[in-house]
Design a protein around this motif. Sequence first.
Motif, short mmCIF file in Angstrom:
data_model
loop_
_atom_site.label_atom_id
_atom_site.label_comp_id
_atom_site.label_asym_id
_atom_site.label_seq_id
_atom_site.Cartn_x
_atom_site.Cartn_y
_atom_site.Cartn_z
N LEU A 1 50.00 81.55 82.24
CA LEU A 1 49.38 80.31 81.78
C LEU A 1 49.64 79.19 82.77
CD1 LEU A 1 50.39 80.57 78.02
CD2 LEU A 1 48.22 81.22 79.07
N ALA A 2 48.91 78.08 82.61
CA ALA A 2 49.00 76.95 83.53
C ALA A 2 50.39 76.35 83.57
CB ALA A 2 47.98 75.88 83.14
N ASP A 3 51.11 76.41 82.49
CA ASP A 3 52.46 75.82 82.44
C ASP A 3 53.54 76.76 83.01
OD1 ASP A 3 52.64 77.72 80.48
OD2 ASP A 3 53.25 76.35 78.89
N GLY A 4 53.13 77.90 83.55
CA GLY A 4 54.06 78.83 84.15
C GLY A 4 54.59 79.90 83.20
N SER A 5 54.26 79.79 81.93
CA SER A 5 54.70 80.80 80.97
C SER A 5 53.73 81.97 80.98
CB SER A 5 54.82 80.21 79.56
OG SER A 5 53.55 79.77 79.12
N VAL A 6 54.20 83.07 80.43
CA VAL A 6 53.35 84.26 80.36
C VAL A 6 53.17 84.64 78.90
CG1 VAL A 6 53.98 85.17 82.62
CG2 VAL A 6 55.36 85.76 80.64
N ARG A 7 52.05 85.29 78.62
CA ARG A 7 51.83 85.77 77.25
C ARG A 7 50.92 86.99 77.28
NH1 ARG A 7 47.53 83.15 73.33
NH2 ARG A 7 45.80 83.86 74.54
N PRO A 8 51.19 87.92 76.39
CA PRO A 8 50.34 89.11 76.31
C PRO A 8 49.03 88.78 75.60
CG PRO A 8 52.08 89.21 74.69
CD PRO A 8 52.32 87.97 75.49
N VAL A 9 48.02 89.57 75.90
CA VAL A 9 46.71 89.39 75.27
C VAL A 9 46.35 90.69 74.55
CG1 VAL A 9 44.28 88.91 75.64
CG2 VAL A 9 46.00 87.75 77.03
N LEU A 10 46.12 90.59 73.26
CA LEU A 10 45.72 91.74 72.45
C LEU A 10 44.23 91.70 72.19
CD1 LEU A 10 48.54 91.55 69.75
CD2 LEU A 10 48.42 93.12 71.66
N ASP A 11 43.64 92.84 71.90
CA ASP A 11 42.25 92.88 71.44
C ASP A 11 42.17 93.73 70.17
OD1 ASP A 11 42.26 95.54 72.27
OD2 ASP A 11 41.01 95.18 74.02
N ASP A 12 41.10 93.53 69.43
CA ASP A 12 40.94 94.20 68.13
C ASP A 12 40.97 95.72 68.25
OD1 ASP A 12 40.83 91.83 66.77
OD2 ASP A 12 38.64 91.77 66.67
N ALA A 13 40.32 96.26 69.28
CA ALA A 13 40.26 97.71 69.43
C ALA A 13 41.65 98.30 69.65
CB ALA A 13 39.34 98.08 70.59
N ARG A 14 42.45 97.66 70.48
CA ARG A 14 43.80 98.16 70.75
C ARG A 14 44.67 98.04 69.49
NH1 ARG A 14 47.05 99.32 75.07
NH2 ARG A 14 45.47 98.67 76.55
#
Length: 142
Positions: free
Chosen positions: A62-75
């Motif tokens: 992310l722009a603030d330097g943090s990270v985050r996982p991204v999930l999707d409905d199929a997974r």
Amino acid sequence: MRSEDGSTIILTIGFAAVALALVFVGVAATSLYVEHKRLLALADSLAATAAESFSIDEVVLLADGSVRPVLDDARVRRSARDALAQNGQGELSGVVIDDAVTTDGRSAEVTLSSDWHPPMLTVFVSAGLRIEATASARSVFW
């Protein structure tokens, strides 16, 4: 003076019938409560598994330097289905995944339903119900 022999027997039988009906309804209500808690625990377990179903390639910076996982409905759906198939449904019967989605790309929400049947069939309690439980879990990446 009239004889009143036997009048207390009728009253005793009536009270016994009411007490027995209360016991049957109480046992059924307790069984339903426990079964719903089991279903909720299973939904919670599947949601937690689905929330952690991302791979390292699906983590964004992310722009603030943090990270985050991204999930999707199929997974999320696939992960919940696979976890249910692998771990089983325990003592529950007829468990179905009604819905497994991610609302914000970080949380997994799983809705399950199953059949509940009372431990004793009586005229006071129905033959069974379909119960439902929904749980959500959020993925965390440090």
